[in-house]
Design a protein around this motif. Structure first.
Motif, PDB file in Angstrom:
ATOM      1  N   UNK A  70       0.944  -1.280   0.068  1.00 39.97           N
ATOM      2  CA  UNK A  70       0.048   0.014  -0.075  1.00 39.97           C
ATOM      3  C   UNK A  70       0.799   1.309  -0.043  1.00 39.97           C
ATOM      4  N   UNK A  71       0.437   2.155  -0.542  1.00 39.76           N
ATOM      5  CA  UNK A  71       0.810   3.620  -0.494  1.00 39.76           C
ATOM      6  C   UNK A  71      -0.187   4.456  -0.364  1.00 39.76           C
ATOM      7  N   UNK A  72      -0.035   5.535   0.797  1.00 40.95           N
ATOM      8  CA  UNK A  72      -1.094   6.564   1.078  1.00 40.95           C
ATOM      9  C   UNK A  72      -0.574   7.846   0.739  1.00 40.95           C
ATOM     10  N   UNK A  73      -1.228   8.506  -0.088  1.00 41.12           N
ATOM     11  CA  UNK A  73      -1.081   9.637  -0.754  1.00 41.12           C
ATOM     12  C   UNK A  73      -2.029  10.968  -0.420  1.00 41.12           C
ATOM     13  N   UNK A  74      -1.544  11.929  -0.327  1.00 44.92           N
ATOM     14  CA  UNK A  74      -2.545  13.110   0.159  1.00 44.92           C
ATOM     15  C   UNK A  74      -3.168  13.830  -1.016  1.00 44.92           C
ATOM     16  N   UNK A  75      -4.066  14.909  -0.489  1.00 47.62           N
ATOM     17  CA  UNK A  75      -4.524  15.772  -1.719  1.00 47.62           C
ATOM     18  C   UNK A  75      -3.931  16.541  -2.799  1.00 47.62           C
ATOM     19  N   UNK A  76      -2.375  16.730  -2.347  1.00 45.75           N
ATOM     20  CA  UNK A  76      -1.715  17.467  -3.579  1.00 45.75           C
ATOM     21  C   UNK A  76      -0.425  16.487  -3.873  1.00 45.75           C
ATOM     22  N   UNK A  77      -0.452  15.156  -3.883  1.00 47.85           N
ATOM     23  CA  UNK A  77       0.344  14.242  -4.264  1.00 47.85           C
ATOM     24  C   UNK A  77       1.640  13.930  -3.355  1.00 47.85           C
ATOM     25  N   UNK A  78       1.161  14.520  -1.862  1.00 47.27           N
ATOM     26  CA  UNK A  78       2.415  13.742  -0.986  1.00 47.27           C
ATOM     27  C   UNK A  78       2.145  12.458  -0.950  1.00 47.27           C
ATOM     28  N   UNK A  79       3.217  11.908  -0.475  1.00 47.67           N
ATOM     29  CA  UNK A  79       3.395  10.217   0.016  1.00 47.67           C
ATOM     30  C   UNK A  79       3.612  10.257   1.386  1.00 47.67           C
ATOM     31  N   UNK A  80       2.423  10.068   1.972  1.00 48.51           N
ATOM     32  CA  UNK A  80       2.463   9.931   3.583  1.00 48.51           C
ATOM     33  C   UNK A  80       3.059   8.753   4.128  1.00 48.51           C
ATOM     34  N   UNK A  81       2.874   7.654   3.740  1.00 45.92           N
ATOM     35  CA  UNK A  81       3.409   6.364   4.149  1.00 45.92           C
ATOM     36  C   UNK A  81       3.161   5.492   3.209  1.00 45.92           C
ATOM     37  N   UNK A  82       3.800   4.135   3.543  1.00 43.28           N
ATOM     38  CA  UNK A  82       3.739   2.958   2.568  1.00 43.28           C
ATOM     39  C   UNK A  82       4.208   1.788   3.345  1.00 43.28           C
ATOM     40  N   UNK A  83       3.590   0.616   2.981  1.00 45.51           N
ATOM     41  CA  UNK A  83       3.895  -0.560   3.735  1.00 45.51           C
ATOM     42  C   UNK A  83       3.575  -1.770   2.903  1.00 45.51           C
ATOM     43  N   UNK A  84       4.421  -3.038   3.474  1.00 52.25           N
ATOM     44  CA  UNK A  84       4.293  -4.225   2.681  1.00 52.25           C
ATOM     45  C   UNK A  84       3.621  -5.158   3.606  1.00 52.25           C
ATOM     46  N   UNK A 101      -0.727   0.686   7.345  1.00 53.63           N
ATOM     47  CA  UNK A 101      -0.108   1.686   7.678  1.00 53.63           C
ATOM     48  C   UNK A 101      -0.586   2.121   8.896  1.00 53.63           C
ATOM     49  N   UNK A 102       0.077   2.133   9.950  1.00 55.77           N
ATOM     50  CA  UNK A 102      -0.441   2.306  11.453  1.00 55.77           C
ATOM     51  C   UNK A 102      -0.202   3.605  12.015  1.00 55.77           C
ATOM     52  N   UNK A 103      -1.254   4.405  12.731  1.00 58.21           N
ATOM     53  CA  UNK A 103      -1.058   5.429  13.282  1.00 58.21           C
ATOM     54  C   UNK A 103      -0.423   6.588  12.870  1.00 58.21           C
ATOM     55  N   UNK A 104      -0.874   6.815  11.711  1.00 58.28           N
ATOM     56  CA  UNK A 104      -0.270   7.837  10.808  1.00 58.28           C
ATOM     57  C   UNK A 104      -1.248   9.221  10.885  1.00 58.28           C
ATOM     58  N   UNK A 105      -0.563  10.395  11.292  1.00 55.47           N
ATOM     59  CA  UNK A 105      -1.249  11.840  11.526  1.00 55.47           C
ATOM     60  C   UNK A 105      -1.437  12.392  10.256  1.00 55.47           C
ATOM     61  N   UNK A 106      -2.650  12.623   9.815  1.00 54.06           N
ATOM     62  CA  UNK A 106      -2.860  13.407   8.613  1.00 54.06           C
ATOM     63  C   UNK A 106      -2.404  14.697   8.592  1.00 54.06           C
ATOM     64  N   UNK A 107      -1.539  15.332   7.682  1.00 52.74           N
ATOM     65  CA  UNK A 107      -1.023  16.731   7.738  1.00 52.74           C
ATOM     66  C   UNK A 107      -1.966  17.724   7.462  1.00 52.74           C
ATOM     67  N   UNK A 108      -3.122  17.616   6.613  1.00 57.07           N
ATOM     68  CA  UNK A 108      -3.852  18.494   6.451  1.00 57.07           C
ATOM     69  C   UNK A 108      -5.328  18.110   6.092  1.00 57.07           C
ATOM     70  N   UNK A 109      -6.348  19.014   6.041  1.00 59.02           N
ATOM     71  CA  UNK A 109      -7.674  18.445   5.863  1.00 59.02           C
ATOM     72  C   UNK A 109      -7.772  18.099   4.249  1.00 59.02           C
ATOM     73  N   UNK A 129       4.023  12.957  -6.155  1.00 54.35           N
ATOM     74  CA  UNK A 129       3.232  12.558  -7.225  1.00 54.35           C
ATOM     75  C   UNK A 129       2.415  13.805  -7.761  1.00 54.35           C
ATOM     76  N   UNK A 130       2.410  13.888  -9.115  1.00 54.87           N
ATOM     77  CA  UNK A 130       1.835  15.026  -9.793  1.00 54.87           C
ATOM     78  C   UNK A 130       0.388  14.256 -10.373  1.00 54.87           C
TER      79      UNK A 130
END
Length: 304
Positions: A103-117, A128-136, A208-209
């Motif tokens: 898995x790859x978790x990405x944000x509203x503007x193409x941020x890569x927040x976290x990934x996991x296998x 992907x455990x206990x990740x704090x979201x940076x923005x609304x 990511x664009x």
């Protein structure tokens, strides 16, 4: 050439309107500004007939979403809404033998927040455990497998159907945010159509664009990075959020620029395209060496 800057241009938004189809939550693809005005003729066309819209899977908190990757499919997208400060966990658990979710978790503007296998409770499952979201905003989850996340599916992936469940917990909708709508998932993006050329970037903050690519049924198109100062990767998704094409290095030119050639458009509408860098998910590492760079993207009718 036209240039869109994802992080600073609030009018350039990809809006995925929710739809409930056969009991499954999905997100319909259209485009508008936060105020509902269409920023250009391309957008107005995308908002036209129902047949021009696509859909991707939308995750409701605490509810497992069962999905599958058919033979030859290497990845699929999901989306959910979140509020700044939410502490979320996203899991992908295989329900068929031989599938190793990535898995790859990405944000509203193409941020890569976290990934996991392999951090899930079951062997080979992802979490992907206990990740704090940076923005609304709206977040995108790409589910693939370790061998296919940034390359075409392996031989095993080409043969069998892989089933799995995805779930998000800890998130809540950013009610009160001016860019939030109860019926919308919003991603900052650029627009491009057949015959278009545009500049973009990949950075450690926004690897990511996202592009909203408009094409017409019957088109056969080439999508190409004309110039770049880094090793690019392009990923094209169909209108259900399933990855259909991926390319790292264009074999015809022999460099590090990507190209996806001979794409046959089966349905008029808009398609989601990622332009990023090889091993883009490593931008989430604390000690990442990811740098990215700038690129020029073009879409043209395929040469015969």
């Amino acid at each position: 050439m036209t240039s869109w800057r994802k992080a600073v241009s609030p009018l350039l938004l990809l809006v995925l309107l929710f739809a409930i189809t056969v009991g499954v939550a999905s997100a319909q693809v259209t485009s508008s500004s936060p105020g509902g005005e269409t920023p250009g003729s391309d957008v107005a066309q995308a908002e036209g007939e129902e047949g021009e819209r696509g859909s991707i899977n939308f995750l409701t908190p605490d509810e497992p979403f069962a999905e599958e990757l058919a033979p030859g499919e290497g990845a699929i997208l999901f989306a959910f809404d979140g509020t700044q400060g939410d502490i979320v966990t996203v899991t992908a658990t295989q329900t068929s033998e031989g599938f190793d979710p990535f898995m790859v978790l990405m944000g509203p503007a193409g941020q890569v927040i976290a990934y996991d296998d392999d951090s899930g409770e079951e062997i080979f499952s992802s979490a992907i455990k206990d990740v704090t979201l940076p923005i609304n905003g709206s977040y995108v989850v790409l589910v693939s497998d370790f061998s296919s996340v940034d390359r075409p599916p392996s031989e095993d992936g080409l043969k069998g159907t892989r089933t799995f469940e995805v779930m998000v917990t800890g998130n809540k909708a950013p009610i009160g945010d001016p860019n939030y709508s109860e019926d919308s998932v919003i991603l900052f993006h650029g627009n491009i159509e057949v015959g278009g050329v545009t500049d973009g970037y990949s950075s450690p903050e926004e690897p990511v664009y996202y592009y909203f690519l408009s094409a017409t049924q019957g088109d056969v198109i080439d999508i190409q990075i004309d110039e770049a100062d880094f090793d690019t990767l392009m990923i094209l998704f169909d209108r259900a959020g399933v990855r259909t094409h991926i390319n790292d290095d264009d074999s015809e030119r022999g460099g590090l620029e990507s190209a996806i050639r001979g794409v046959e458009i089966s349905e008029t509408g808009s398609y989601l395209l990622f332009v990023t860098a090889y091993r883009f998910y490593t931008a989430a590492d604390a000690d990442t060496s990811f740098t990215g760079g700038t690129f020029t993207l073009s879409v043209s009718q395929a040469s015969k």
